[in-house]
Design an enzyme around this catalytic site. Structure first.
Site, PDB file in Angstrom:
ATOM      1  CG  HIS A 127      -1.894   0.969   1.425  1.00 21.11           C
ATOM      2  ND1 HIS A 127      -1.623   2.270   1.781  1.00 21.11           N
ATOM      3  CD2 HIS A 127      -3.237   0.896   1.272  1.00 21.11           C
ATOM      4  CE1 HIS A 127      -2.761   2.949   1.856  1.00 21.11           C
ATOM      5  NE2 HIS A 127      -3.757   2.141   1.541  1.00 21.11           N
ATOM      6  CG  ASP A 204       0.608  -2.684   6.250  1.00 23.71           C
ATOM      7  OD1 ASP A 204      -0.348  -2.824   7.029  1.00 23.71           O
ATOM      8  OD2 ASP A 204       0.566  -1.953   5.240  1.00 23.71           O
ATOM      9  CD  GLN A 207      -6.865  -4.597   3.930  1.00 24.75           C
ATOM     10  OE1 GLN A 207      -7.805  -5.376   4.137  1.00 24.75           O
ATOM     11  NE2 GLN A 207      -7.074  -3.313   3.699  1.00 24.75           N
ATOM     12  CE  LYS A 230      -7.171  -0.276   6.269  1.00 23.95           C
ATOM     13  NZ  LYS A 230      -7.994   0.117   5.141  1.00 23.95           N
ATOM     14  CB  CYS A 368      -3.661   3.217  -1.549  1.00 22.46           C
ATOM     15  SG  CYS A 368      -4.809   4.513  -1.127  1.00 22.46           S
TER      16      CYS A 368
HETATM   17  N1  PLP Z   1      -1.647  -0.884   4.570  1.00 19.51           N
HETATM   18  C1  PLP Z   1      -2.593  -1.624   3.998  1.00 19.51           C
HETATM   19  C2  PLP Z   1      -2.267  -3.008   3.526  1.00 19.51           C
HETATM   20  C3  PLP Z   1      -3.880  -1.106   3.847  1.00 19.51           C
HETATM   21  O1  PLP Z   1      -4.831  -1.834   3.270  1.00 19.51           O
HETATM   22  C4  PLP Z   1      -4.146   0.202   4.315  1.00 19.51           C
HETATM   23  C5  PLP Z   1      -5.483   0.795   4.111  1.00 19.51           C
HETATM   24  O2  PLP Z   1      -6.233   0.413   3.248  1.00 19.51           O
HETATM   25  C6  PLP Z   1      -3.124   0.924   4.913  1.00 19.51           C
HETATM   26  C7  PLP Z   1      -1.884   0.353   5.028  1.00 19.51           C
HETATM   27  C8  PLP Z   1      -3.352   2.306   5.446  1.00 19.51           C
HETATM   28  O3  PLP Z   1      -4.228   2.264   6.518  1.00 19.51           O
HETATM   29  P1  PLP Z   1      -4.755   3.625   7.187  1.00 19.51           P
HETATM   30  O4  PLP Z   1      -5.291   4.456   6.064  1.00 19.51           O
HETATM   31  O5  PLP Z   1      -5.806   3.162   8.127  1.00 19.51           O
HETATM   32  O6  PLP Z   1      -3.600   4.272   7.855  1.00 19.51           O
END
Ligand code: PLP
Length: 409
Positions: A127, A204, A207, A230, A368
């Site tokens: 992401h 990370d 998900q 999430k 993203c």
């Molecule tokens: N990393 C992953 C794999 C994500 O799916 C997301 C959000 O969709 C993020 C990071 C960023 O999360 P946040 O916008 O809640 O900081």
């Protein structure tokens, strides 16, 4: 007993008031859980109750409400600690979310350990949140960002990772589950391999935290980050888990109230962990909502959630694969309940807009993850991401709606 039992599924859905509504006179089918999950009334009620009865700033007052607020906040930290099986609450930092937590580590770790010529290793399926903060560090420090590629199924190429890992690598940052492809990455193997060269690993878990049991000690990850919104809690709250020794050694990030021991114009001393990284009034209500959301999930039982979401994924994969002119993007062997696809000769935005008119909320675009789209040479995908409150009937309706859209074109 659970999800196969219709009564139980109905009971679960009744916990989520937002699901019980119509969009354009059609029952809402919410399949955008990868972007954010809906909130059970247990979370909504707890937040409302907190504001009605307890609200006061934390760690500041000696008065009754402040102490009660602080207790709720610190109890939530303990709930998170147990949930991810961290050694100590010193390792659990409340942040604004995943992005904030990655920026915290990129900045502090980058400041202390990255120098010219060093390398930071991420993957092609990250992401933007797990790309840009590292890119910024590399720019500042004249370091290099190295990318682990994935194959056309959307699986990381492990041999390439092994080749890229070297003495120059200072940190590896990879996602557990890809938000755009659904791939579950072999993070334990990645961590083991990196540790052989004493390279720390950030996971990370944005998900994965809501879909799988996470045990940071078992994984032996050095840092792990996720967002509350999430995992059925409020937005604006997230977690950075870090091994105590590593966090101790890193410099502070933001300065301000709560992160200090003493302030003097000549010298300031910093608070011990975890407050060292919680400058300013934190989102204590969000933290409390996260504790309640975790309790809620644990009451339902993670084993049942995992099993049911896998059944939803298998059913949806079979059903959507049968549609002519539909191409799945992300066909890894090991996948979470995320399905990305494109439709021949139909732009993903057009498809998403028409699905919306049929009451079906999906995500469209690049998610993203522009490098993922570049890999496949596509503008974007349509993504259906499932949670345990989704049903097989909803997948049938998604299938039928796609066929209707194809006929319209
Ligand atoms: N990393 C992953 C794999 C994500 O799916 C997301 C959000 O969709 C993020 C990071 C960023 O999360 P946040 O916008 O809640 O900081």
């Amino acid at each position: 007993m659970m999800f196969t039992n219709k009564q139980f599924t109905n009971k679960i859905r009744a916990d989520f008031p937002i699901l019980n509504q119509e969009i354009y006179c059609k029952p809402l089918i919410y399949l955008d859980n990868g972007a954010t999950t809906q909130k059970p009334k247990q979370v909504i009620d707890a937040v409302s109750k907190f504001y009605s009865e307890t609200n006061s700033n934390i760690h500041r007052g000696v008065h009754f409400l402040s102490e009660k607020s602080t207790l709720h906040y610190e109890n939530a930290r303990e709930t998170v600690r147990q949930f991810v099986n961290a050694n100590s609450t010193k390792e659990i930092i409340f942040t604004k979310g995943t992005t904030d937590a990655i920026n915290l580590i990129a900045n502090t770790f980058g400041e202390k350990y990255i120098k010219e010529g060093d390398e930071i290793l991420i993957s092609e399926m990250e992401h933007h949140s797990n790309i840009v903060p590292w890119q910024m560090v590399c720019e500042r420090k004249n370091a290099t960002l190295k990318i682990i590629p994935f194959n056309d199924k959307g699986e990381l190429i492990f041999e390439e990772f092994e080749k890229l890992l070297s003495k120059k690598t200072k940190i590896v940052a990879v996602t557990h589950i890809s938000n755009s492809l659904g791939t579950i990455n072999p993070i334990k193997k990645i961590i083991e391999k990196a540790h052989k060269l004493n390279v720390p690993v950030l996971i990370d878990a944005a998900q994965s935290i809501q879909h799988f049991k996470t045990d940071v000690q078992e994984l032996d990850c050095d840092f792990l980050v996720f967002s509350g919104h999430k995992i059925y809690a409020e937005t604006g709250i997230g977690i950075l888990y870090g091994k105590e020794k590593l966090l101790e050694a890193l410099p502070p990030y933001q300065g301000g109230g709560d992160m200090i021991k003493t302030v003097d114009f000549e010298k300031t001393t910093y608070a011990d962990l975890p407050l060292k990284y919680e400058a300013g009034t934190s989102n204590y209500v969000g933290a409390i909502s996260l504790g309640v959301a975790i309790d809620y999930l644990q009451d339902i039982g993670f084993d049942d959630i995992i099993k049911y979401e896998k059944e939803l994924l298998d059913y949806a994969t079979k059903k959507l694969s049968s549609i002519k002119g539909l191409r799945l993007i992300g066909t890894a062997k090991n996948k979470a309940s995320v399905i990305s696809f494109i439709l021949e000769n139909i732009h993903n935005y057009d498809a998403g807009t028409l699905l919306d008119k049929m009451g079906i909320a999906v995500r469209t675009g690049t998610h993203c993850c522009q490098p993922v789209m570049k890999h496949f040479g596509i503008a974007g995908t349509i993504r259906a991401s499932f949670a345990f409150y989704n049903t097989f009937e909803e997948i049938d309706k998604l299938h039928d709606a796609i066929i209707r859209i194809q006929k319209l074109f």
